[in-house]
Design a protein around this motif. Structure first.
Motif, short mmCIF file in Angstrom:
data_model
loop_
_atom_site.label_atom_id
_atom_site.label_comp_id
_atom_site.label_asym_id
_atom_site.label_seq_id
_atom_site.Cartn_x
_atom_site.Cartn_y
_atom_site.Cartn_z
N GLN A 119 0.81 -1.22 0.00
CA GLN A 119 0.00 0.00 0.00
C GLN A 119 0.84 1.27 0.00
OE1 GLN A 119 -0.13 -2.39 2.35
NE2 GLN A 119 -0.26 -1.56 4.43
N TYR A 120 2.11 1.15 0.36
CA TYR A 120 2.99 2.31 0.37
C TYR A 120 3.86 2.41 -0.88
CZ TYR A 120 1.47 2.37 5.21
OH TYR A 120 0.70 2.40 6.35
N GLY A 121 3.59 1.52 -1.85
CA GLY A 121 4.20 1.65 -3.17
C GLY A 121 5.68 1.39 -3.26
N TYR A 122 6.22 0.55 -2.37
CA TYR A 122 7.67 0.30 -2.38
C TYR A 122 8.17 -0.22 -3.72
CZ TYR A 122 6.90 -4.76 -2.17
OH TYR A 122 6.53 -6.05 -2.46
N PHE A 123 7.30 -0.92 -4.45
CA PHE A 123 7.70 -1.54 -5.72
C PHE A 123 7.96 -0.52 -6.83
CE2 PHE A 123 3.17 -2.11 -4.73
CZ PHE A 123 2.60 -1.23 -5.64
N TYR A 124 7.60 0.75 -6.59
CA TYR A 124 7.91 1.78 -7.58
C TYR A 124 9.38 2.20 -7.53
CZ TYR A 124 2.91 2.57 -8.43
OH TYR A 124 1.59 2.42 -8.77
N ALA A 148 10.00 -4.23 7.30
CA ALA A 148 9.85 -4.94 6.03
C ALA A 148 9.52 -6.41 6.28
CB ALA A 148 11.12 -4.82 5.19
N PRO A 149 8.25 -6.79 6.13
CA PRO A 149 7.91 -8.21 6.23
C PRO A 149 8.73 -9.01 5.22
CG PRO A 149 5.93 -6.87 6.27
CD PRO A 149 7.06 -5.95 5.95
N ARG A 150 9.14 -10.20 5.61
CA ARG A 150 10.07 -11.01 4.81
C ARG A 150 9.60 -11.19 3.36
NH1 ARG A 150 14.20 -14.51 4.90
NH2 ARG A 150 14.07 -16.41 3.67
N LEU A 151 8.32 -11.45 3.18
CA LEU A 151 7.79 -11.69 1.83
C LEU A 151 8.05 -10.49 0.92
CD1 LEU A 151 6.08 -13.37 -0.17
CD2 LEU A 151 4.05 -12.26 0.80
N LEU A 153 10.20 -8.01 1.42
CA LEU A 153 11.63 -7.71 1.30
C LEU A 153 12.27 -8.61 0.26
CD1 LEU A 153 13.91 -5.96 2.32
CD2 LEU A 153 14.35 -7.63 4.12
N LEU A 154 11.86 -9.87 0.22
CA LEU A 154 12.38 -10.79 -0.80
C LEU A 154 11.94 -10.33 -2.20
CD1 LEU A 154 11.76 -14.26 0.92
CD2 LEU A 154 13.97 -13.16 0.47
N HIS A 155 10.70 -9.90 -2.31
CA HIS A 155 10.20 -9.40 -3.60
C HIS A 155 10.98 -8.16 -4.03
CE1 HIS A 155 7.15 -6.90 -5.92
NE2 HIS A 155 7.45 -7.89 -6.73
N PHE A 156 11.23 -7.27 -3.07
CA PHE A 156 11.96 -6.05 -3.36
C PHE A 156 13.39 -6.37 -3.81
CE2 PHE A 156 14.43 -2.27 -1.93
CZ PHE A 156 13.81 -1.33 -2.71
N SER A 157 14.04 -7.28 -3.13
CA SER A 157 15.42 -7.66 -3.48
C SER A 157 15.48 -8.27 -4.87
CB SER A 157 15.96 -8.67 -2.45
OG SER A 157 16.01 -8.09 -1.17
N LYS A 158 14.46 -9.07 -5.21
CA LYS A 158 14.41 -9.67 -6.55
C LYS A 158 14.24 -8.60 -7.62
CE LYS A 158 12.15 -13.37 -9.19
NZ LYS A 158 12.01 -12.61 -10.43
N MET A 159 13.42 -7.59 -7.34
CA MET A 159 13.22 -6.51 -8.29
C MET A 159 14.54 -5.75 -8.53
SD MET A 159 9.54 -4.79 -7.29
CE MET A 159 9.62 -3.70 -8.72
N LEU A 160 15.28 -5.51 -7.46
CA LEU A 160 16.56 -4.80 -7.61
C LEU A 160 17.51 -5.58 -8.52
CD1 LEU A 160 17.34 -3.58 -3.96
CD2 LEU A 160 16.06 -2.42 -5.78
N LYS A 166 20.55 -2.63 -8.14
CA LYS A 166 20.90 -2.87 -6.74
C LYS A 166 22.02 -1.96 -6.24
CE LYS A 166 23.70 -6.96 -7.95
NZ LYS A 166 23.42 -6.88 -9.39
N ASP A 167 22.84 -1.45 -7.15
CA ASP A 167 23.93 -0.55 -6.75
C ASP A 167 23.43 0.85 -6.41
OD1 ASP A 167 25.78 -2.57 -7.12
OD2 ASP A 167 26.29 -1.96 -9.16
N PHE A 168 22.18 1.12 -6.76
CA PHE A 168 21.63 2.46 -6.54
C PHE A 168 20.73 2.54 -5.31
CE2 PHE A 168 22.53 2.18 -11.06
CZ PHE A 168 23.17 3.40 -11.31
N ILE A 169 20.43 1.40 -4.71
CA ILE A 169 19.43 1.37 -3.63
C ILE A 169 19.95 0.58 -2.43
CG2 ILE A 169 17.09 0.68 -3.01
CD1 ILE A 169 16.36 0.93 -5.99
N THR A 170 19.77 1.13 -1.23
CA THR A 170 20.19 0.46 -0.01
C THR A 170 19.06 0.48 1.01
OG1 THR A 170 22.52 1.09 -0.31
CG2 THR A 170 21.82 0.45 1.91
#
Length: 207
Positions: A119-124, A148-151, A153-160, A166-170
């Motif tokens: 709902q907070y749009g992290y995937f953008y 960050a719930p594990r599910l 966070l894993l999705h976010f890491s995969k997107m990076l 991934k070098d632009f986001i921490t």
């Protein structure tokens, strides 16, 4: 229970209504009104309330449609003696260590400090980095902080990884509330990409 007690003991009922109370995102199961029978319960509570406070003007009519009568707009606020751009020596030291930790250098530092939830749009965020990178603008770093719930966070890491950004986001993890004012001071730009909100304190804090 409180509505029933108020009826017999004449105790005033004052409510504060936030975005989660009125807004619904069906795809993510977000919002009180998303759940079965909650609309009728909310209507009952609103009808028996003496005063309803909303944190965003666009929520006034929504509340009235559900039976609210005495509705006022009172936006969220922040303590500007804490959330201030003024830098102390300790602040400067903290910021220097943070920038060294995330390898910022002289890059523009962008911040996103919300829970890592749909709902907070992290995937953008990975797409923002991808677009900037594609336009030849690579002098930036995006930092995130929040639960960050594990599910997710894993999705976010995969997107990076998939978008090669991934070098632009921490992701910094959960930062103690006491350190948030300094974190805001460290960034150059704050982004809010939430899909639904009333008046998010994080935006006010960043301002």
């Amino acid at each position: 229970a409180y509505v029933a007690r108020r009826r017999y003991h004449n105790i005033p009922l004052i409510l504060t209504v936030h975005g989660y109370d009125m807004n619904v995102l069906e795809n993510f199961g977000y919002g009180i009104l998303y759940y079965h029978n909650m609309k009728e319960i909310v209507k009952k509570v609103f009808t028996h309330s003496d005063l309803i406070i909303v944190v965003a003007k666009d929520m006034i009519e929504k509340v009235k449609e559900l039976g609210g009568k005495n509705v006022i707009y009172l936006p969220n606020g922040v303590d500007t003696s804490i959330f201030t751009p003024n830098l102390s020596i300790q602040d400067r030291e903290y910021i220097e260590k943070l920038k060294e930790k995330v390898s910022v250098g002289d890059k523009i530092l962008i911040g996103y400090f919300r829970h890592i939830k749909p709902q907070y749009g992290y995937f953008y965020i990975p797409y923002i980095a991808k677009i900037l990178k594609g336009k030849g603008f690579d002098n930036f770093k995006i930092i995130l902080a929040g639960d960050a719930p594990r599910l997710y966070l894993l999705h976010f890491s995969k997107m990076l990884h998939d978008l090669d950004v991934k070098d632009f986001i921490t992701y910094l993890g959960v930062i103690p509330r006491s350190q948030m004012p300094i974190l805001y001071k460290a960034i150059d730009i704050y982004i809010n990409i939430s899909l639904t909100d009333g008046m998010p304190p994080s935006v006010l804090e960043a301002m």
